[in-house]
Enzyme design. Structure first.
Site, mmCIF file in Angstrom:
data_model
loop_
_atom_site.group_PDB
_atom_site.id
_atom_site.type_symbol
_atom_site.label_atom_id
_atom_site.label_comp_id
_atom_site.label_asym_id
_atom_site.label_seq_id
_atom_site.Cartn_x
_atom_site.Cartn_y
_atom_site.Cartn_z
ATOM 1 N N PRO A 71 1.852 9.188 3.260
ATOM 2 C CA PRO A 71 2.544 7.905 3.267
ATOM 3 C C PRO A 71 1.878 6.942 4.243
ATOM 4 C CG PRO A 71 3.772 9.500 4.566
ATOM 5 C CD PRO A 71 2.611 10.242 3.938
ATOM 6 N N GLY A 72 1.847 5.693 3.846
ATOM 7 C CA GLY A 72 1.353 4.648 4.720
ATOM 8 C C GLY A 72 2.451 3.608 4.874
ATOM 9 N N ARG A 73 2.591 2.771 3.848
ATOM 10 C CA ARG A 73 3.526 1.654 3.883
ATOM 11 C C ARG A 73 4.938 2.071 4.297
ATOM 12 N NH1 ARG A 73 2.635 -2.626 0.438
ATOM 13 N NH2 ARG A 73 1.499 -1.147 -0.856
ATOM 14 N N CYS A 107 -8.928 -23.181 5.486
ATOM 15 C CA CYS A 107 -9.182 -24.277 4.560
ATOM 16 C C CYS A 107 -9.280 -23.831 3.124
ATOM 17 C CB CYS A 107 -10.425 -25.021 5.002
ATOM 18 S SG CYS A 107 -10.161 -25.718 6.643
ATOM 19 N N GLU A 108 -8.199 -23.326 2.561
ATOM 20 C CA GLU A 108 -8.118 -23.146 1.113
ATOM 21 C C GLU A 108 -6.664 -23.035 0.695
ATOM 22 O OE1 GLU A 108 -10.293 -19.159 0.717
ATOM 23 O OE2 GLU A 108 -8.638 -19.009 -0.724
ATOM 24 N N TYR A 152 -0.637 -2.672 6.280
ATOM 25 C CA TYR A 152 -1.665 -3.487 5.636
ATOM 26 C C TYR A 152 -1.645 -4.931 6.132
ATOM 27 C CZ TYR A 152 -1.488 0.598 2.609
ATOM 28 O OH TYR A 152 -1.476 1.893 2.149
ATOM 29 N N GLY A 174 2.452 6.075 -1.673
ATOM 30 C CA GLY A 174 2.996 5.346 -2.804
ATOM 31 C C GLY A 174 4.428 4.887 -2.723
ATOM 32 N N TYR A 198 -2.117 -10.580 -3.081
ATOM 33 C CA TYR A 198 -1.237 -9.935 -4.079
ATOM 34 C C TYR A 198 -0.056 -10.809 -4.492
ATOM 35 C CZ TYR A 198 -3.405 -6.025 -1.522
ATOM 36 O OH TYR A 198 -4.276 -5.199 -0.876
HETATM 37 N N1 LLP Z 1 -3.445 7.867 -0.075
HETATM 38 C C1 LLP Z 1 -4.413 7.226 -0.753
HETATM 39 C C2 LLP Z 1 -5.507 7.994 -1.339
HETATM 40 C C3 LLP Z 1 -4.357 5.839 -0.894
HETATM 41 O O1 LLP Z 1 -5.302 5.207 -1.585
HETATM 42 C C4 LLP Z 1 -3.288 5.114 -0.306
HETATM 43 C C5 LLP Z 1 -3.211 3.670 -0.417
HETATM 44 C C6 LLP Z 1 -2.320 5.836 0.414
HETATM 45 C C7 LLP Z 1 -2.422 7.212 0.488
HETATM 46 C C8 LLP Z 1 -1.155 5.174 1.084
HETATM 47 O O2 LLP Z 1 -0.333 4.559 0.152
HETATM 48 P P1 LLP Z 1 1.079 3.909 0.576
HETATM 49 O O3 LLP Z 1 1.981 5.031 1.012
HETATM 50 O O4 LLP Z 1 0.824 2.968 1.687
HETATM 51 O O5 LLP Z 1 1.532 3.248 -0.660
HETATM 52 N N2 LLP Z 1 -3.433 -3.215 0.718
HETATM 53 C C9 LLP Z 1 -2.360 -2.954 -0.218
HETATM 54 C C10 LLP Z 1 -2.070 -1.485 -0.360
HETATM 55 C C11 LLP Z 1 -3.271 -0.675 -0.814
HETATM 56 C C12 LLP Z 1 -2.981 0.789 -0.889
HETATM 57 C C13 LLP Z 1 -4.218 1.568 -1.117
HETATM 58 N N3 LLP Z 1 -4.081 2.964 -1.070
HETATM 59 C C14 LLP Z 1 -1.114 -3.714 0.234
HETATM 60 O O6 LLP Z 1 -1.178 -4.465 1.201
HETATM 61 O O7 LLP Z 1 -0.071 -3.626 -0.417
#
Ligand code: LLP
Length: 387
Positions: A271-273, A338-339, A368, A235, A313
């Protein structure tokens, strides 16, 4: 981290233009140093937590291998991510499984291997987890994903813990579900999972997250259930601009006090993003430049097929020329599909003499980006490079 030397754009010291001699555009390139730096900062801010990198943000195998070697764990939501995590060398005891529609095959494989936690998304999922545990003859470690009904400031698509959302167990059913887990011999109760949504920048939202965790744990303890583990989800957002990002230390200072006195033994973050977004760029090549309707449209060879975020988004990514030029003027960077949704960036400053063959970098695309790339208009998926 992105800098010009002799007019050439560099990602953490690596010139981008030469990479395009050997790889077809569009392609992604990630800086491993940048990712590891952020992973360390996260770990330092939460010394009593372990990190489960969210593979949905980036599953480039060499990058995953490096994260596994650095001691991180993994968060997976599909059999494909599960296999990628194993291939990268994440130990099953450091893998958590999320998702609102986990397949039986994923549940069985994960439980058989001894994952850290299956994060239960619904009361209705319980019998399926029990069946999977019986089928493989192993107890399943289970946590409950709580949906506290959080109204956080982010794009509606990224609000996954809101009232009415299809993710997680509402607070009103939490105790009942947790008690069932605790008394089912095939399951081992771990605690709660509370992913608040993605791309959260405001301390106000972090406070709501901490309060929600406190409320959930307090309810469980009042019902006689200790909560040894809190998985906070992911998040933490990035600004996508020149403005500095919030830091994991900022987040820790807000979150941890909310649960400090509640007997939590283990913290997990997913964490991802935050770890990978800034570390990656998408390199595209200009195909054609058109002047019409008082605008300059720069058409490039990768659009919503290579990077879906702007179309899906309304995300704004900066676009910089790989070779600096002067003067700059406004341009709308469009993809080849094409959109009309296929616009990568509107009104970004780009060199006036930009023409076919020139390279552009789309910034902050390490999260992502490649994982959401698709084959629209029968285009191949972008390559990925790690420097
Ligand atoms: N854990 C769970 C259960 C999640 O659903 C997510 C992301 C994360 C961790 C990692 O969240 P982060 O740290 O990356 O915020 N495609 C979208 C983002 C979708 C996120 C979905 N869940 C984008 O490109 O912004």
């Amino acid at each position: 981290m992105l800098t010009y030397h002799d007019r050439q754009l560099h990602l953490n010291g690596h010139a981008l233009a030469p990479l395009a001699y050997g790889v077809a555009t569009p392609f992604y390139v990630y800086s491993l140093d940048a990712v590891l730096q952020r992973a360390r900062a996260f770990q330092q801010a939460f010394p009593r937590a372990w990190l489960a990198f969210a593979l949905k943000a980036n599953r480039h195998l060499p990058l995953l291998r490096a994260l596994a070697a650095a001691g991180l764990g993994a968060d997976v939501v599909s059999l494909g991510e599960w296999r990628a995590a194993l291939a990268a060398g994440f130990p099953p005891a450091r893998i958590v499984v999320n998702g609102n529609a986990k397949s039986d095959a994923l549940l069985r494989a994960a439980i058989a291997a001894g994952v850290a936690s299956i994060n239960l998304d619904a009361a209705e999922e319980l019998p399926r987890v029990v069946d999977a545990a019986r089928a493989v003859g192993r107890r399943a470690a289970v946590a409950v994903r709580v949906n506290p009904g959080l109204d956080v400031h982010t794009h509606p698509h990224l609000q996954v813990a809101a009232r009415g959302s299809h993710f997680g167990v509402p607070l009103t059913r939490l105790v009942e579900v947790a008690q069932t887990i605790a008394r089912t011999p095939e399951l081992a109760w771990q605690g709660i999972h509370l992913h608040p949504g993605s791309q959260l920048l405001q301390p106000e939202d972090w406070h709501a997250w901490g309060r929600a965790a406190r409320a959930a744990i307090t309810r469980l303890r009042a019902a006689g259930l200790p909560v040894p583990q809190v998985n906070w989800g992911g998040g933490l957002g990035i600004t996508y601009t020149e403005e500095p990002d919030p830091t994991p230390a900022d987040l820790a200072a807000v979150l941890l006090p909310y649960v400090a006195d509640l007997g939590v033994e283990r913290h997990i973050f997913e964490p991802g993003r935050y770890l990978v977004a800034r570390a990656g760029v998408l390199v595209v090549r200009v195909v054609q430049v058109k002047r019409a309707w008082g605008r300059r449209f720069v058409a490039v060879d990768g659009g919503m097929n290579a990077l879906l975020r702007p179309a899906l988004y309304g995300a704004r990514h900066r676009v910089w020329p790989v070779v600096q030029g002067e003067p700059n003027g406004p341009a709308t960077v469009v993809g080849p599909n094409c959109e009309s949704a296929d616009v990568l960036a509107r009104d970004v400053p780009l060199p006036e003499d930009l023409g076919p063959g020139d390279l552009l970098a789309v910034l902050d695309a390490g999260a992502y980006g490649a994982t959401m790339a698709n084959g629209y208009n029968a285009r191949p998926l972008p390559a990925e490079l790690l420097v």
